[in-house]
Design a protein around this motif. Structure first.
Motif, mmCIF file in Angstrom:
data_model
loop_
_atom_site.group_PDB
_atom_site.id
_atom_site.type_symbol
_atom_site.label_atom_id
_atom_site.label_comp_id
_atom_site.label_asym_id
_atom_site.label_seq_id
_atom_site.Cartn_x
_atom_site.Cartn_y
_atom_site.Cartn_z
ATOM 1 N N LEU A 202 -8.112 -2.495 -8.640
ATOM 2 C CA LEU A 202 -8.358 -1.341 -7.782
ATOM 3 C C LEU A 202 -7.713 -0.088 -8.355
ATOM 4 C CD1 LEU A 202 -8.004 -2.831 -4.192
ATOM 5 C CD2 LEU A 202 -10.093 -2.243 -5.429
ATOM 6 N N LEU A 203 -6.561 -0.232 -8.987
ATOM 7 C CA LEU A 203 -5.919 0.922 -9.615
ATOM 8 C C LEU A 203 -6.816 1.502 -10.702
ATOM 9 C CD1 LEU A 203 -3.546 2.811 -10.413
ATOM 10 C CD2 LEU A 203 -2.731 0.940 -11.892
ATOM 11 N N VAL A 204 -7.311 0.651 -11.605
ATOM 12 C CA VAL A 204 -8.131 1.134 -12.717
ATOM 13 C C VAL A 204 -9.464 1.654 -12.204
ATOM 14 C CG1 VAL A 204 -9.245 0.484 -14.878
ATOM 15 C CG2 VAL A 204 -6.954 -0.377 -14.347
ATOM 16 N N HIS B 106 0.495 8.044 -14.757
ATOM 17 C CA HIS B 106 0.875 7.235 -15.914
ATOM 18 C C HIS B 106 -0.346 6.980 -16.812
ATOM 19 C CE1 HIS B 106 3.394 3.639 -17.527
ATOM 20 N NE2 HIS B 106 2.551 4.067 -18.434
ATOM 21 N N LEU B 107 -1.469 6.638 -16.210
ATOM 22 C CA LEU B 107 -2.668 6.368 -16.999
ATOM 23 C C LEU B 107 -3.182 7.624 -17.700
ATOM 24 C CD1 LEU B 107 -4.536 3.967 -14.548
ATOM 25 C CD2 LEU B 107 -3.467 3.363 -16.729
ATOM 26 N N ASP B 108 -2.944 8.783 -17.096
ATOM 27 C CA ASP B 108 -3.415 10.046 -17.682
ATOM 28 C C ASP B 108 -2.414 10.662 -18.650
ATOM 29 O OD1 ASP B 108 -5.858 10.055 -16.391
ATOM 30 O OD2 ASP B 108 -5.042 11.024 -14.599
ATOM 31 N N ARG B 109 -1.198 10.090 -18.695
ATOM 32 C CA ARG B 109 -0.129 10.745 -19.441
ATOM 33 C C ARG B 109 -0.434 10.820 -20.934
ATOM 34 N NH1 ARG B 109 4.728 7.691 -17.972
ATOM 35 N NH2 ARG B 109 4.197 8.488 -15.913
ATOM 36 N N GLU B 110 -1.044 9.782 -21.475
ATOM 37 C CA GLU B 110 -1.384 9.749 -22.908
ATOM 38 C C GLU B 110 -2.882 9.536 -23.045
ATOM 39 O OE1 GLU B 110 0.627 10.399 -25.261
ATOM 40 O OE2 GLU B 110 2.534 10.367 -24.179
ATOM 41 N N PRO B 111 -3.670 10.584 -22.819
ATOM 42 C CA PRO B 111 -5.129 10.409 -22.766
ATOM 43 C C PRO B 111 -5.747 10.015 -24.098
ATOM 44 C CG PRO B 111 -4.554 12.738 -22.737
ATOM 45 C CD PRO B 111 -3.263 11.984 -22.629
ATOM 46 N N ARG B 112 -5.028 10.136 -25.211
ATOM 47 C CA ARG B 112 -5.622 9.862 -26.521
ATOM 48 C C ARG B 112 -5.277 8.473 -27.061
ATOM 49 N NH1 ARG B 112 -8.008 14.209 -28.548
ATOM 50 N NH2 ARG B 112 -7.486 16.273 -27.703
ATOM 51 N N THR B 113 -4.485 7.679 -26.335
ATOM 52 C CA THR B 113 -4.193 6.342 -26.853
ATOM 53 C C THR B 113 -5.460 5.499 -26.836
ATOM 54 O OG1 THR B 113 -3.533 5.600 -24.655
ATOM 55 C CG2 THR B 113 -1.786 6.379 -26.102
ATOM 56 N N ARG C 151 -2.266 5.783 -5.446
ATOM 57 C CA ARG C 151 -0.870 5.934 -5.873
ATOM 58 C C ARG C 151 -0.825 6.883 -7.071
ATOM 59 N NH1 ARG C 151 1.978 0.254 -6.272
ATOM 60 N NH2 ARG C 151 -0.004 -0.582 -7.028
ATOM 61 N N ALA C 152 -0.419 8.111 -6.757
ATOM 62 C CA ALA C 152 -0.474 9.184 -7.750
ATOM 63 C C ALA C 152 0.388 8.891 -8.968
ATOM 64 C CB ALA C 152 -0.043 10.504 -7.105
ATOM 65 N N ARG C 153 1.527 8.222 -8.753
ATOM 66 C CA ARG C 153 2.438 7.994 -9.889
ATOM 67 C C ARG C 153 1.787 7.104 -10.947
ATOM 68 N NH1 ARG C 153 4.983 2.949 -9.607
ATOM 69 N NH2 ARG C 153 4.662 1.851 -7.637
ATOM 70 N N LEU C 154 0.959 6.144 -10.520
ATOM 71 C CA LEU C 154 0.300 5.271 -11.481
ATOM 72 C C LEU C 154 -0.882 5.966 -12.154
ATOM 73 C CD1 LEU C 154 0.394 1.864 -9.570
ATOM 74 C CD2 LEU C 154 1.919 2.679 -11.359
ATOM 75 N N LEU C 155 -1.593 6.789 -11.377
ATOM 76 C CA LEU C 155 -2.690 7.553 -11.982
ATOM 77 C C LEU C 155 -2.146 8.518 -13.030
ATOM 78 C CD1 LEU C 155 -4.826 8.312 -8.794
ATOM 79 C CD2 LEU C 155 -5.220 6.545 -10.523
ATOM 80 N N GLU D 268 5.522 3.715 -0.449
ATOM 81 C CA GLU D 268 4.109 3.347 -0.577
ATOM 82 C C GLU D 268 3.747 2.234 0.400
ATOM 83 O OE1 GLU D 268 3.557 4.399 -5.348
ATOM 84 O OE2 GLU D 268 4.077 2.378 -4.695
ATOM 85 N N THR D 269 4.664 1.294 0.594
ATOM 86 C CA THR D 269 4.409 0.210 1.549
ATOM 87 C C THR D 269 4.248 0.759 2.955
ATOM 88 O OG1 THR D 269 5.633 -1.360 0.175
ATOM 89 C CG2 THR D 269 5.369 -1.916 2.496
ATOM 90 N N ALA D 270 5.132 1.682 3.331
ATOM 91 C CA ALA D 270 5.017 2.287 4.670
ATOM 92 C C ALA D 270 3.690 3.022 4.817
ATOM 93 C CB ALA D 270 6.190 3.235 4.915
ATOM 94 N N ALA D 271 3.262 3.714 3.761
ATOM 95 C CA ALA D 271 1.986 4.442 3.809
ATOM 96 C C ALA D 271 0.811 3.477 3.914
ATOM 97 C CB ALA D 271 1.843 5.327 2.575
#
Length: 881
Positions: free
Chosen positions: A68-70, A46-53, A40-44, A209-212
């Motif tokens: 699985l996401l992490v 999100h995790l990459d959006r602030e790489p310095r936190t 799920r690209a949108r969540l990845l 995403e559910t359909a996919a």
């Protein structure tokens, strides 16, 4: 315990934990993503959006897809990641830090032998942690440490972990994967913008995403079908995946996803194991019992459980992400799929308990004034007698007609047990049937209720409810006598009703007055109708009374329209629309009559397209009260006449309307349409004949008769009819304009051109304010030669005829309205255009002068003007007036 190997990085597997046992490699390995895993690209992103936190927290329920996401995110990073999956066995400080050090080693992070191991306990110092923080803080690239299932960590671990994270500085990026909120100082990280958070709401699968994901499992469904699954599971990852696996084995996957029984399924097994059975018996009992509720607070939960500690238990369940969702203000709800599963297991574990729980809930909800939910639980318990008594004794019958939750209540009462006897059940049945305009059934139940209705103060609420329903039945059947009797009965019983009930239910008095006013309107008693309808507007301005206010405004608009005052009619109608918009009333409970009146005014102004637009979304009111039915017929017929469809107009206006008594104005307007159809088809004698009987009582019909006499070549008869009908009466402009035109035509036929021109000038001046164009269109073709003369043409220029004398100008771009006017600002603007003073506008809209001034300033700002004249001119350019 100190490491046994001099080179700890060369043989990481040789290290042992503080108990002397070898480390289990599976705790340090990135979890493997299954073949059916959906990235799920949108969540990845999100995790990459602030790489310095320095802190990342992925917090969600069991099975939300956190791990699985992490793991997917970590696998794509271009540097080593230290991963540790916690469990209860390694939750204490000593075991925790030993495993953290081993995770760092396994992730390729060099850890010197002298770092040591934190044993934990009261006597432990922080020097080993300080050495670890210093080691991490000296790395060139930040070390990424993932702690999965962090909710297993002991409370004291969080304080130690916060110390290391703070002192490691940019050398450590900590990723916590947890079901619960960790005991770190999260508020500081949030305030400093140093935390990246992914929570349940973001983890939830979307329909796409559910359909996919289903497609990856070999189950192909539409996005709409996937959306239904998302609605049921709230996008819960485990629920979606388990449903996909089960659907794959079904002969009809789409049907399975739509109708699968959650109570006995892989989803149920997961939730019961992960969420219910792992809890203490007291909490299990709480969860099972509250599963009968759509929403609940601690006090309601205590009423079902018979305890007093629900507040702390519910707060803890919410903190633990145990599928208990916080709605705010102390209210919660269960995840719908979890609730569905719990209800199945409640019936299996505690057979026969569910009806009693519904009864307890109904009693609590009644005490706290939650009517629809009380009715729902009373119905679920099958306790119709108590539910009906509660509705009647609490004076809550009127809530079936407020337009806010009426459909929900009517649906709940649809299955009211026919075997439940008594006055209260019959009153509720009558209310239910009258609410859906089933007059015959409603009257039958109302008659039975009358027969069983007790006397005395204890039955005062029931008798007042009965009066309300009688007034509604009178309105629906067009029975003025019945309405007056109901109003008299209500006045007599009202002093016996407890004051607190009357204060709690202002809708009942408002509805009574609306029904009475509407019935008086049907009878043609306009002044008496005005008195009742205006009293509704003077009553409480509350959500419960919005529908009576909207209906009263619509009927006041109709009265003004019938009396020939289009400006007043428009003001009332727009006020109804504004009031409806303020409370979000739509559909059959909305301001339908107000739209009909606006359509009638638009026809009089020659705005036929606008009239059709207003008529199109207005539902057919045939099954409702006769006032609305005839209102629609008349306006539709006048629009058909304006479009040259005279025969269809006569048929529409003459359609029979079932009612106890005949309405004089309804009969008169239908006759007038028939006469105008005769005139349009060149039969003036027939027009005069059909109007002969109604012309004496209705000035507009008299004007129609005068037009017919002139067209038939008898101007004297026309003037005689006009003199008799209009003497000593204050006529509205729509009637005055048509009367002046009829007199002008009669003068022209008699050869008195001077009088004809004077009378036509009066008509033009009177019509200009309300832009009444239709009467002049009806006067074609005799009026055209008179309008060709310069003085009269100047009076008609710009609103009735094109302004031929205006100098040709280069086309300019139309002005643009930057910010949309609100409904109330448009109401004020319309009255500004009619040259009403600020005080008059305030009185007309039932608001304060200061409120009007505020709206005027806002209108000036949005139209970019500074004066009233300029505001009106700009509004006309923009098509707002």
């Amino acid at each position: 315990m100190e490491p046994k190997d001099e080179n700890p990085d060369s043989h990481p597997g040789t290290y042992v934990d503080p108990l002397g046992d070898p480390f289990l490699r599976t705790r340090f390995a990135l979890p493997t993503r299954p073949a059916t895993f959906l990235r799920r690209a949108r969540l990845l992103e999100h995790l990459d959006r602030e790489p310095r936190t320095p802190l990342v927290m992925v917090n969600g329920t069991a099975g939300a897809g956190k791990t699985l996401l992490v793991a997917d995110w970590a696998a794509q990073l271009r540097r080593p990641v230290a991963w540790l999956t916690l469990d209860p066995a390694i939750g204490g400080p000593g075991m925790f830090w030993a495993h953290v050090l081993q995770a760092l080693r396994a992730g390729g992070v060099p850890v010197p032998p002298d770092t040591g191991t934190v044993v934990g306990g009261a006597g432990s110092g922080l020097s080993p942690l300080g050495r670890l923080a210093a080691q991490l803080g000296g790395t060139e690239e930040p070390v990424i440490l993932v702690l999965d299932d962090y909710d297993h960590a002991a409370p004291e671990v969080s304080e130690q972990l916060a110390f290391v994270l703070h002192h490691a500085g940019p050398g450590l990026r900590l990723v916590l994967v947890t079901r619960t909120e960790p005991l770190l100082p999260l508020h500081r990280y949030r305030a400093a913008g140093e935390i990246t958070e992914v929570r349940d709401a973001e983890l939830a699968f979307t329909a796409e995403e559910t359909a996919a994901l289903l497609d990856l499992h070999g189950v192909r469904v539409t996005v709409q079908a996937a959306d239904a699954l998302v609605e049921r599971t709230r996008g819960w990852a485990a629920g979606v995946r388990l449903s996909a696996l089960a659907a794959r084995e079904s002969p009809d996957p789409s049907l399975y996803l739509k109708e699968f029984e959650a109570g006995h399924s892989a989803v149920a097994d997961f939730l019961l194991s992960e969420v219910l059975n792992s809890r203490a018996p007291r909490i299990q009992d709480l969860l099972l019992r509250i599963s009968v509720l759509e929403r609940f607070c601690a006090d309601l939960a205590n009423a079902l459980v018979g305890g007093d500690d629900a507040a702390s238990l519910l707060a803890a369940l919410h903190r633990d992400n145990a599928f208990v969702e916080d709605l705010g203000h102390g209210w919660y709800r269960l995840h719908p799929l979890f609730r569905e599963i719990l209800r199945v297991h409640l019936r299996e574990r505690c057979p026969g308990l569910e009806p009693e729980l519904h009864r307890r809930a109904a009693r609590w909800l009644r005490r706290h004034g939650a009517l629809p939910e009380m009715v729902a639980h009373g119905a679920a318990a099958g306790d119709w007698a108590a539910t009906a008594r509660a509705l009647v004794d609490d004076l809550a019958i009127g809530e079936l007609f407020t337009g806010l939750r009426s459909d929900d209540l009517a649906g709940l009462l649809a299955d009211l047990d026919p075997g439940t006897d008594g006055a209260a059940p019959d009153l509720v049945r009558a209310a239910r049937d009258l609410a859906r305009h089933d007059l015959d059934r409603g009257l039958t139940h109302l008659r039975h209720a009358h027969e069983e209705l007790p006397s005395g103060a204890d039955a005062a609420a029931a008798r007042l409810s009965c009066a309300l329903l009688e007034a509604l039945a009178a309105r629906l059947s067009g029975s003025p006598r019945r309405a007056e009797q109901a109003a008299r009965a209500a006045r007599e019983v009202r002093p016996e009703v407890p004051a607190h009930l009357l204060d709690r239910h202002p809708e009942l008095s408002a509805q009574l007055l609306t029904h009475l006013g509407s019935t008086r309107l049907w009878a043609g008693h306009f002044e008496a109708a005005r008195a009742a309808l205006t009293a509704v507007l003077a009553g409480p301005d509350a959500a419960a009374t919005v529908l009576p206010r909207v209906e009263s405004l619509g009927r006041l608009a109709l009265i003004e329209y019938l009396d020939g005052w289009p400006g007043r009619a428009e003001r009332y109608a727009r006020a109804a629309l504004s009031e409806s918009e303020r409370f979000g009333l739509h559909g059959p409970v909305g301001p339908d009559l107000a739209r009909l009146v606006l359509a009638g005014v638009a026809v009089d102004r020659g705005e036929l397209g606008r009239a059709q637009e207003l008529l199109d979304p207005t539902p057919d009111t045939t099954a409702q009260d006769p006032v609305a039915t005839v209102g629609r017929s008349i306006v539709t017929a006048r629009l058909l006449l304006a479009r040259g469809r005279s025969r269809a107009a006569a048929e529409t206006a003459g359609a029979p309307v079932p009612a106890v008594v005949t309405s004089p104005w309804a009969e008169g307007r239908a006759t007038l349409v028939a006469a105008e159809a005769h005139l349009a088809e060149g039969r003036p004698d027939a027009a005069a004949r059909v109007l002969r009987e109604v012309a004496d009582d209705d000035p507009e019909c008299a004007v129609g008769a005068a037009r017919a006499h002139v067209a038939a070549g008898d101007p004297s008869a026309a003037l005689r009819v006009l003199d008799e009908a209009t003497a000593h009466r204050r006529l509205g402009p729509a009637v005055r304009v048509r009367a002046a035109l009829a007199r002008a035509h009669a003068a022209q036929v008699e050869g008195n051109q001077v009088a004809a021109r004077h009378l036509l000038a009066d008509a033009l001046q009177d019509a200009r304010r309300d832009r009444l164009r239709r009467p002049f269109a009806e006067a074609q073709p005799w009026i055209e030669p008179l309008l060709a003369a310069p003085p009269l043409r100047q009076l008609a220029a710009g609103w009735l005829l094109p302004d031929a004398e205006a100098p040709a100008r280069q086309a300019e771009p139309a002005p643009v309205l930057v910010e949309r006017l609100s409904g109330r600002e448009r109401d004020v603007l319309a009255r500004m255009a009619e040259l009403m003073s600020t005080e008059e506008i305030a009185a007309d809209l039932y608001v304060s002068v200061n409120t009007v001034k505020t709206h005027v300033k806002s209108v000036y700002r949005k139209l970019a003007v500074n004066r009233r004249h300029d505001a009106v001119r700009r509004a006309r350019e923009l098509g707002l007036l």
